[in-house]
Design a protein around this motif. Structure first.
Motif, PDB file in Angstrom:
ATOM      1  N   VAL A 246     -53.769   7.873  23.777  1.00  0.00           N
ATOM      2  CA  VAL A 246     -53.416   6.471  24.004  1.00  0.00           C
ATOM      3  C   VAL A 246     -53.807   6.048  25.411  1.00  0.00           C
ATOM      4  O   VAL A 246     -53.531   6.761  26.378  1.00  0.00           O
ATOM      5  N   ASP A 247     -54.459   4.888  25.510  1.00  0.00           N
ATOM      6  CA  ASP A 247     -54.785   4.276  26.796  1.00  0.00           C
ATOM      7  C   ASP A 247     -53.963   3.004  26.957  1.00  0.00           C
ATOM      8  O   ASP A 247     -53.864   2.205  26.024  1.00  0.00           O
ATOM      9  N   VAL A 248     -53.383   2.812  28.140  1.00  0.00           N
ATOM     10  CA  VAL A 248     -52.707   1.560  28.498  1.00  0.00           C
ATOM     11  C   VAL A 248     -53.407   1.045  29.750  1.00  0.00           C
ATOM     12  O   VAL A 248     -53.375   1.696  30.796  1.00  0.00           O
TER      13      VAL A 248
ATOM     14  N   VAL B  48     -57.363  11.300  29.581  1.00  0.00           N
ATOM     15  CA  VAL B  48     -56.065  11.272  28.902  1.00  0.00           C
ATOM     16  C   VAL B  48     -56.032  12.386  27.851  1.00  0.00           C
ATOM     17  O   VAL B  48     -56.969  12.524  27.060  1.00  0.00           O
ATOM     18  N   PRO B  49     -54.970  13.188  27.820  1.00  0.00           N
ATOM     19  CA  PRO B  49     -54.938  14.331  26.898  1.00  0.00           C
ATOM     20  C   PRO B  49     -54.737  13.897  25.443  1.00  0.00           C
ATOM     21  O   PRO B  49     -54.139  12.871  25.154  1.00  0.00           O
TER      22      PRO B  49
ATOM     23  N   ARG C 125     -49.367   9.484  37.556  1.00  0.00           N
ATOM     24  CA  ARG C 125     -50.289  10.501  37.057  1.00  0.00           C
ATOM     25  C   ARG C 125     -50.989  10.016  35.789  1.00  0.00           C
ATOM     26  O   ARG C 125     -52.195  10.224  35.605  1.00  0.00           O
ATOM     27  N   TYR C 126     -50.254   9.350  34.904  1.00  0.00           N
ATOM     28  CA  TYR C 126     -50.855   8.860  33.656  1.00  0.00           C
ATOM     29  C   TYR C 126     -51.890   7.771  33.951  1.00  0.00           C
ATOM     30  O   TYR C 126     -52.990   7.772  33.378  1.00  0.00           O
ATOM     31  N   GLN C 127     -51.552   6.837  34.836  1.00  0.00           N
ATOM     32  CA  GLN C 127     -52.503   5.772  35.169  1.00  0.00           C
ATOM     33  C   GLN C 127     -53.774   6.356  35.790  1.00  0.00           C
ATOM     34  O   GLN C 127     -54.889   5.868  35.541  1.00  0.00           O
ATOM     35  N   GLU C 128     -53.602   7.404  36.573  1.00  0.00           N
ATOM     36  CA  GLU C 128     -54.760   8.069  37.170  1.00  0.00           C
ATOM     37  C   GLU C 128     -55.623   8.712  36.083  1.00  0.00           C
ATOM     38  O   GLU C 128     -56.855   8.665  36.139  1.00  0.00           O
ATOM     39  N   MET C 129     -54.981   9.293  35.083  1.00  0.00           N
ATOM     40  CA  MET C 129     -55.706   9.935  33.994  1.00  0.00           C
ATOM     41  C   MET C 129     -56.469   8.906  33.164  1.00  0.00           C
ATOM     42  O   MET C 129     -57.607   9.154  32.745  1.00  0.00           O
ATOM     43  N   VAL C 130     -55.858   7.732  32.917  1.00  0.00           N
ATOM     44  CA  VAL C 130     -56.538   6.667  32.184  1.00  0.00           C
ATOM     45  C   VAL C 130     -57.760   6.192  32.966  1.00  0.00           C
ATOM     46  O   VAL C 130     -58.853   6.017  32.408  1.00  0.00           O
TER      47      VAL C 130
ATOM     48  N   ARG D 119     -54.807   0.883  23.557  1.00  0.00           N
ATOM     49  CA  ARG D 119     -55.709   1.464  22.570  1.00  0.00           C
ATOM     50  C   ARG D 119     -55.181   2.828  22.137  1.00  0.00           C
ATOM     51  O   ARG D 119     -54.927   3.690  22.972  1.00  0.00           O
ATOM     52  N   ALA D 120     -55.045   2.985  20.842  1.00  0.00           N
ATOM     53  CA  ALA D 120     -54.664   4.278  20.271  1.00  0.00           C
ATOM     54  C   ALA D 120     -55.862   4.818  19.503  1.00  0.00           C
ATOM     55  O   ALA D 120     -56.321   4.197  18.541  1.00  0.00           O
TER      56      ALA D 120
END
Length: 209
Positions: A202-204, A179-180, A169-174, A72-73
């Motif tokens: 952006v979410d993955v 997410v910034p 770190r990104y997966q934790e933020m999602v 998702r963007a």
């Protein structure tokens, strides 16, 4: 995110144009371990090789999770757009895609959300389901100028989603929904100068998330 290293190295791939200029055509991602031949049997070298093999196994395990993903963007706005027409009352919209083959399932044309001005507010969500890496690892977004004789590309940006997936770190933020928001420079292939910025996040996620 930049301070958190990836488990692999990356190098851009280029071909030469007819004018001899380098054209980027992709990215090579790889792991590298160098051992001096006369020190290959030392405890330090064996320990380094063990850690290298463990890293490879971790990457392989992570790759197996890169199926049936949802991407998702969230496109918020654009700033300082420089349209090809030069008009100040420009009307624009955003297009995104994950597939170079033109598969409509991985192309999102948000031409129903047109906004006026050089600092438009879009507030639209581009969602893609049933994605996998490395097949859909690059998200391409373009701002289009709507015109009576056809639409022109103001500028675009590319996001390497695979790099983000490999950042714990990104997966934790999602997961924590923190997410910034990014400000991505918009570029055109026929110019070295930026054409504005696109603000988004952006979410993955896995399908079960």
């Amino acid at each position: 995110l930049a301070v958190h290293p990836l488990p692999y190295l990356s190098s851009p791939l280029f071909v030469g144009s007819e004018l001899g200029e380098p054209l980027k055509v992709g990215v090579l991602k790889y792991c590298l371990n160098i051992t001096e031949k006369d020190k290959a049997e030392t405890p330090q070298a064996k320990d380094a090789m063990k850690k290298f093999e463990e890293k490879i196994k971790t990457i392989e395990t992570t790759l197996k999770t890169c199926t049936d993903l949802t991407i998702r963007a969230y496109v918020l706005s654009a700033d300082g757009l420089i349209p090809l027409s030069g008009a100040s009352s420009v009307e624009t919209y955003v297009q995104s895609r994950l597939d170079e083959g033109g598969d409509p399932r991985f192309t999102y044309i948000d031409d129903s959300t047109k906004r006026e001005g050089r600092h438009p507010q879009y507030h639209s969500c581009h969602t893609f389901g049933h994605c996998n890496f490395p097949g859909h690892c690059t998200l391409r977004l373009q701002v289009h100028e709507a015109g009576s004789s056809g639409d022109d590309v103001v500028g675009g940006t590319r996001i390497d989603l695979e790099d983000r997936w490999f950042l714990a770190r990104y997966q934790e933020m999602v997961k924590n929904e923190i997410v910034p928001i990014e400000s991505r420079k918009l570029m055109r292939s026929d110019s070295r100068f930026g054409k504005g910025h696109l603000r988004l996040w952006v979410d993955v996620m896995t399908a079960s998330a």
